[in-house]
Design an enzyme around this catalytic site. Structure first.
Site, PDB file in Angstrom:
ATOM      1  N   GLU A  46       0.964  -1.191  -0.031  1.00 13.97           N
ATOM      2  CA  GLU A  46       0.039   0.125   0.001  1.00 13.97           C
ATOM      3  C   GLU A  46       0.876   1.433   0.188  1.00 13.97           C
ATOM      4  O   GLU A  46       1.852   1.533   0.996  1.00 13.97           O
ATOM      5  CB  GLU A  46      -0.813  -0.060   1.283  1.00 13.97           C
ATOM      6  CG  GLU A  46      -1.949   1.126   1.085  1.00 13.97           C
ATOM      7  CD  GLU A  46      -2.712   1.091   2.511  1.00 13.97           C
ATOM      8  OE1 GLU A  46      -3.020   0.204   3.199  1.00 13.97           O
ATOM      9  OE2 GLU A  46      -3.025   2.425   2.924  1.00 13.97           O
ATOM     10  N   ASP A  57      -4.741   9.883   9.434  1.00 13.69           N
ATOM     11  CA  ASP A  57      -3.563   9.459   9.774  1.00 13.69           C
ATOM     12  C   ASP A  57      -2.633   9.957  11.217  1.00 13.69           C
ATOM     13  O   ASP A  57      -3.046  11.215  11.420  1.00 13.69           O
ATOM     14  CB  ASP A  57      -2.249   9.586   8.554  1.00 13.69           C
ATOM     15  CG  ASP A  57      -2.582   8.564   7.435  1.00 13.69           C
ATOM     16  OD1 ASP A  57      -2.729   7.416   7.768  1.00 13.69           O
ATOM     17  OD2 ASP A  57      -2.690   9.208   6.324  1.00 13.69           O
TER      18      ASP A  57
END
Lengths: 257, 403
Positions: A46, A57
């Site tokens: 990924e 994130d």
């Protein structure tokens, strides 16, 4: 058959997807990191496209994104780097990123280019279901890219089934509502994963957020088809001596029996 | 292109939160539940008579509404028009921000939330949020850029005195944009118990509409008060400063569908629109997605959000609410800008000729009055969104410089 479908046909348990940030630790280390991940046992890569404001994130990936941006990483540069990727990388590669840089690049141009360099799928956390159905889904599908939706323990069943229907490749099961890199108690997550498993979804599902080592990888694999490790690997890279040895040590520990 | 169309209802976004092409809810799935709950319930809650009564009572007895509409005689004479000031600076906590936090805290209670989080730039929204949390006995965590914490010490002290926890945002550029990122991340990590009180008309749908509705009390009062004073509810112009755009949204709201009223939004030009040190989003930005909605965003050609500059922390934001982006694109709104220097000059000038020390943000709205080519028959309402106490350190520095 897409590379992701082929992978899951051949291996439907303990699939390891590892996240890395493009242009991190160095602008030109992207392919080296990917090659090491492939060599030491990752099944899917990924690849994160760095963004100034990565909402989903946590601190570790944010920091790696800022470093990558400071290193000069852009989508154009990334596609240049990936243009020779398929000479050496044979496992599926999924691009993860946020909508704004892609809109500036041009959504359709982005999908075309991604497909042409050999990217297999997209994970775009801030592209929600409604917008996907309105505008973007048809463009993604026309370019034969898999699209992977996120689901959480709070996602209602009807919505979860719809996200599963619209996804291809695999489904991304967020271990609990949290940003990446947050510690989680897996006993609480087990019930949710058990429910996912019992739903007989169209797609295999990989668990992400909070998977950091052998113990957490093993724990979710009781229910899931595999897992996604992100922050823990980036942290290892940030401290490690060189990419190859750090990746070897990290993945051997996760995958050991 | 959407051009100014008299049949457009500018007050009402689409069911999915779009004003023209701007708006929507570009949020990670982890926030879907919370945002969906808000989306399906906010109008119902806001239109409930008991909710309205509770909000109105607090706005009256706690905030001090209605705020006066003041005819600024000396300023009017100097500019050559009839200029009225909507005195949001007289609200409790010193700015319009509390109109929204009062509404949202009661809404959060209705939703069964126990904890409030908020972002703040200059600290005005943080103080307004900490205030209503103290009032309602709710836990309050305010995210504030590390840099803003340093330059807005009095407001940090106020928030702490009011019982709030102030968490420094250390990511990115360490200012309002990053404080907003941190607040959203905190919400992702604790969605069940927490309500996020966004301070401006930004964020995913329904926030822009919800905040605009809570702030719309400003223009509702303007209409009644102007009618009492001059016999008509409609001015020729309404002027307000715009960062994210909450005071402007409130000041414009009940005039949005009145085509004879010119709506003037004033952005912060910083050192000059094209100086590279500016926050004039509509002039410098392009379509993009920031903090959960599609709008006009200041960004690089690669789509990375850039750090703006304004002397006023409250206007120092690289985006603008989707309603304002639509007002700009459709030409329903007139967008102007004022530099740091002009804002500072007008903060002093307004103090000297009207005895009102405005916030630096608000001073931007006054700075464009001489450029508007106003006529003596024009009736102009300027939204005096906040008072200048918080900016005294900047004003004191400017005075030293003048000596």
């Amino acid at each position: 058959m897409s590379r992701l479908s082929a992978l899951f046909k051949q291996k439907n348990e303990r699939v390891l997807n590892v996240y890395c940030t493009a242009g991190y630790p160095h602008l030109n280390s992207t392919l080296e990191v990917m090659a090491s991940l492939q060599k030491y046992g990752a099944n899917i890569i990924e690849l994160g496209m760095p963004y100034s404001d990565p909402l989903a994130d946590g601190e570790v990936i944010q920091t790696s994104s800022l470093v990558a941006l400071d290193n000069g990483m852009t989508i154009d540069t990334l596609f240049d780097q990936l243009s020779t990727m398929r000479q050496t990388i044979h496992i599926p590669v999924v691009l993860m990123g946020y909508m704004n840089p892609i809109l500036q690049y041009g959504f359709e141009a982005f999908c075309k280019k991604a497909k042409s360099v050999g990217v297999d799928g997209l994970i775009l956390p801030d592209l929600p279901l409604y917008e996907f159905e309105q505008d973007y889904g048809t463009i993604i599908q026309a370019n034969e890219l898999d699209f992977i939706f996120l689901v959480t323990p709070e996602t209602p069943e009807a919505r979860l089934r719809k996200l599963d229907q619209l996804s291809s490749g695999f489904l991304y099961a967020v271990s609990s509502s949290a940003t990446t890199g947050t510690d989680k108690d897996f006993s609480k997550v087990a019930l949710y994963l058990e429910r996912l498993k019992s739903m007989e979804l169209k797609n295999p599902f990989l668990v992400g957020f909070g998977i950091k080592d052998k113990a957490s990888f093993d724990a979710v694999n009781v229910y899931a088809n595999g897992a996604i490790i992100g922050s823990a690997y980036i942290q290892a890279l940030s401290k490690g001596k060189d990419v190859a040895s750090t990746t070897a040590t990290f993945l051997e520990a996760v995958l050991s029996h | 292109m959407h051009l100014f169309n008299e049949s457009t209802n500018y007050q009402q976004p689409s069911a999915e939160g779009y004003y023209g092409e701007y708006g929507g809810a570009y949020i990670p799935e982890m926030l879907y539940g919370n945002v969906e709950t808000l989306k399906t319930q906010y109008l119902q809650i806001m239109e409930d008579p008991a909710f309205k009564a509770e909000v109105e009572a607090l706005l009256k007895d706690y905030v001090g509404r209605p705020t006066p509409l003041f005819y600024a005689a000396r300023l009017s004479e100097e500019i050559g028009a009839q200029i009225y000031l909507k005195r949001e600076d007289l609200c409790h906590t010193g700015a319009h921000k509390i109109n929204n936090t009062i509404g949202q805290i009661i809404l959060a209670q209705r939703l069964g939330k126990k904890k409030i989080i908020a972002e703040t730039g200059a600290g005005q929204h943080g103080v307004a949020t900490a205030t209503v949390c103290a009032l309602k006995g709710m836990e309050c965590v305010v995210y504030m850029g590390e840099k803003d914490i340093e330059r807005q010490a009095p407001n940090v002290a106020r928030m702490k005195m009011l019982g709030a926890t102030v968490v420094p945002a250390t990511s990115g550029s360490k200012t309002l944009k990053d404080a907003t990122n941190e607040a959203i991340r905190a919400w992702i990590n604790e969605p069940d118990t927490t309500h996020y009180i966004i301070g401006s008309v930004v964020g995913p749908h329904p926030y822009p509409d919800m905040v605009a509705r809570f702030q719309s009390v400003i223009s509702a009062e303007m209409r009644t008060q102007l009618k009492d004073k001059i016999g008509t509810e409609l001015p020729t112009h309404v002027v307000a400063c715009v960062g994210g755009g909450s005071n402007a949204a409130g000041a414009f709201y009940h005039f949005l569908n009145e085509p004879t009223v010119e709506l003037v939004a004033v952005e912060a030009a910083g050192h000059g629109v094209y100086s590279g040190m500016s926050a004039a989003t509509t002039q410098l930005g392009s379509t993009g997605i920031l903090h959960g909605s599609k709008s006009i965003v200041m960004q690089t050609k690669d789509g990375q959000v850039v750090e703006p500059h304004s002397i006023s922390a409250g206007l120092d934001y690289p985006g603008i609410g989707p309603l304002h982006a639509f007002l700009y694109q459709s030409k329903r709104g007139t967008f102007m800008s004022a530099t740091d220097e002009d804002a500072l000059k007008w903060a002093f000038h307004l103090s000297e000729i009207e005895g009102i020390i405005p916030a630096l943000e608000t001073a931007h709205a006054f700075a464009i009055l001489p450029e508007m080519n106003l006529k003596p028959t024009d009736v102009v309402i300027v939204c005096l969104s906040g008072r200048g106490d918080k900016d005294l350190a900047t004003y004191m520095q400017a005075m030293d410089f003048k000596k």
